[in-house]
Design an enzyme around this catalytic site. Structure first.
Site, PDB file in Angstrom:
ATOM      1  N   GLY A 184       2.173  -8.006  -6.313  1.00 11.50           N
ATOM      2  CA  GLY A 184       0.643  -7.932  -6.481  1.00 11.50           C
ATOM      3  C   GLY A 184      -0.080  -8.901  -5.621  1.00 11.50           C
ATOM      4  O   GLY A 184       0.549  -9.855  -4.875  1.00 11.50           O
ATOM      5  N   ASN A 185      -1.406  -8.684  -5.617  1.00 10.06           N
ATOM      6  CA  ASN A 185      -2.295  -9.638  -4.750  1.00 10.06           C
ATOM      7  C   ASN A 185      -3.663  -9.279  -5.034  1.00 10.06           C
ATOM      8  O   ASN A 185      -3.936  -8.182  -5.849  1.00 10.06           O
ATOM      9  CB  ASN A 185      -2.175  -9.136  -3.013  1.00 10.06           C
ATOM     10  N   SER A 200      -1.298 -12.169   2.126  1.00 12.86           N
ATOM     11  CA  SER A 200      -0.396 -11.259   1.575  1.00 12.86           C
ATOM     12  C   SER A 200      -0.155 -10.080   2.570  1.00 12.86           C
ATOM     13  O   SER A 200      -1.032  -9.818   3.344  1.00 12.86           O
ATOM     14  CB  SER A 200      -1.165 -10.572   0.312  1.00 12.86           C
ATOM     15  N   HIS A 257       1.910  -4.488  -9.734  1.00  8.80           N
ATOM     16  CA  HIS A 257       3.239  -3.710 -10.036  1.00  8.80           C
ATOM     17  C   HIS A 257       3.240  -3.269 -11.373  1.00  8.80           C
ATOM     18  O   HIS A 257       4.598  -3.688 -11.970  1.00  8.80           O
ATOM     19  CB  HIS A 257       4.402  -4.353  -9.251  1.00  8.80           C
ATOM     20  N   GLU A 263      -0.080  -7.203   1.997  1.00  7.74           N
ATOM     21  CA  GLU A 263      -0.958  -6.064   1.769  1.00  7.74           C
ATOM     22  C   GLU A 263      -2.266  -6.166   2.165  1.00  7.74           C
ATOM     23  O   GLU A 263      -3.322  -5.315   1.849  1.00  7.74           O
ATOM     24  CB  GLU A 263      -1.088  -5.626   0.351  1.00  7.74           C
ATOM     25  N   HIS A 277       4.787   2.606  -6.008  1.00  5.83           N
ATOM     26  CA  HIS A 277       4.401   1.132  -5.460  1.00  5.83           C
ATOM     27  C   HIS A 277       3.767   0.684  -6.679  1.00  5.83           C
ATOM     28  O   HIS A 277       4.235  -0.620  -7.270  1.00  5.83           O
ATOM     29  CB  HIS A 277       3.476   1.383  -4.259  1.00  5.83           C
ATOM     30  N   TYR A 317     -10.346   9.443 -23.246  1.00  9.82           N
ATOM     31  CA  TYR A 317     -11.768   9.534 -22.773  1.00  9.82           C
ATOM     32  C   TYR A 317     -11.852   8.395 -22.003  1.00  9.82           C
ATOM     33  O   TYR A 317     -12.807   8.521 -20.970  1.00  9.82           O
ATOM     34  CB  TYR A 317     -12.829   9.746 -23.700  1.00  9.82           C
ATOM     35  N   TYR A 360     -23.342   1.938 -20.723  1.00  6.64           N
ATOM     36  CA  TYR A 360     -22.800   0.808 -21.116  1.00  6.64           C
ATOM     37  C   TYR A 360     -22.384  -0.403 -20.125  1.00  6.64           C
ATOM     38  O   TYR A 360     -21.539  -1.163 -20.037  1.00  6.64           O
ATOM     39  CB  TYR A 360     -21.414   1.187 -21.859  1.00  6.64           C
ATOM     40  N   HIS A 385      -4.600  -5.764  -6.933  1.00  6.42           N
ATOM     41  CA  HIS A 385      -3.331  -4.772  -6.772  1.00  6.42           C
ATOM     42  C   HIS A 385      -2.191  -5.290  -7.937  1.00  6.42           C
ATOM     43  O   HIS A 385      -1.768  -6.480  -7.700  1.00  6.42           O
ATOM     44  CB  HIS A 385      -2.660  -5.068  -5.415  1.00  6.42           C
TER      45      HIS A 385
END
Length: 223
Positions: A28-29, A74, A97, A76, A158, A116, A211, A95
């Site tokens: 991830g990043n 990274s 995984h 990505e 991914h 919802y 909200y 991001h």
């Protein structure tokens, strides 16, 4: 907020992702726009979260794509750059995984309105972007398209990518997306889930504006 704050916040966000089981190791990043809004800070490549220091965080210029820092970005970084160029409303990108969101992505399915709260992400589903090799322009284009009018997208085989008005919101939405993905997989295992219709989801999207969640594409920094 200062650029030093954003560097520290990236590290705090990465550690929170790991503590919640949403990422592990170096997977991830995370990125966030800089103070001037002309670039963004990004996690470096192949460095465990607990070893990161503010000096390890990389900077990328939005206009030129120029990378500065003591470490490689990274792998990505192309889709972080593409998202932040395409979505001026997004201030932060996370991001992961995470297990359940990635499992749905491996089915190459959109995450439908099994609950919802899917409406938090801007519509009746979280779309799944078609597969492309990591770090490529093709993947960047696929992710940007899947994020159209949404706050999150799955990435086939991914993982998950989420945008927010700040890193705290992006982190919270990442955790929510993972919970919804787990719920969806559980309902599939138990039977056939009843998916909420589009007109109901449109009503819920409108209700969520009361909200604190403005219209996707109209998010502004700090809102």
């Amino acid at each position: 907020m200062s650029n030093s704050f954003f560097r520290e916040q990236i590290i705090d966000t990465c550690l929170a992702l790991e503590a919640r089981g949403l990422n592990q190791g170096t997977s991830g990043n995370v990125s966030v726009r800089d103070e001037a809004g002309t670039g963004f800070f990004l996690t470096p490549s192949s460095l465990p979260y607990h070893q990161m220091t503010p000096d390890d965080i990389v900077h990328v210029d939005l206009a030129s794509g120029t990378i500065t820092g003591t470490r490689k970005p990274s792998s990505e970084y192309p889709f972080h750059l593409a998202i932040l160029r395409a979505r001026p409303d997004a201030q932060a990108v996370v991001h992961t995984h995470s297990q359940h969101a990635t499992a749905v992505a491996c089915l190459r399915r959109d995450l439908p309105a099994v609950h919802y709260l899917v409406a938090l992400f801007g519509g009746a589903q979280i779309r799944c972007a078609p597969y492309a090799t990591f770090g490529t322009d093709e993947l960047s284009a696929n992710v940007v398209a899947a994020l159209s009018d949404r706050r999150a997208a799955l990435m086939a085989n991914h993982g998950l990518v989420v945008i927010g008005r700040n890193l705290d919101e992006a982190l919270a939405l990442t955790a929510e997306a993972e919970t919804l993905a787990k719920l969806y997989l559980q309902t599939l295992a138990a039977g056939t889930p009843h998916i909420l219709p589009d007109d109901e989801m449109a009503r819920v999207v409108d209700r969520f504006r009361d909200y604190g969640y403005g219209p996707v594409g109209g998010m502004k920094k700090g809102e």
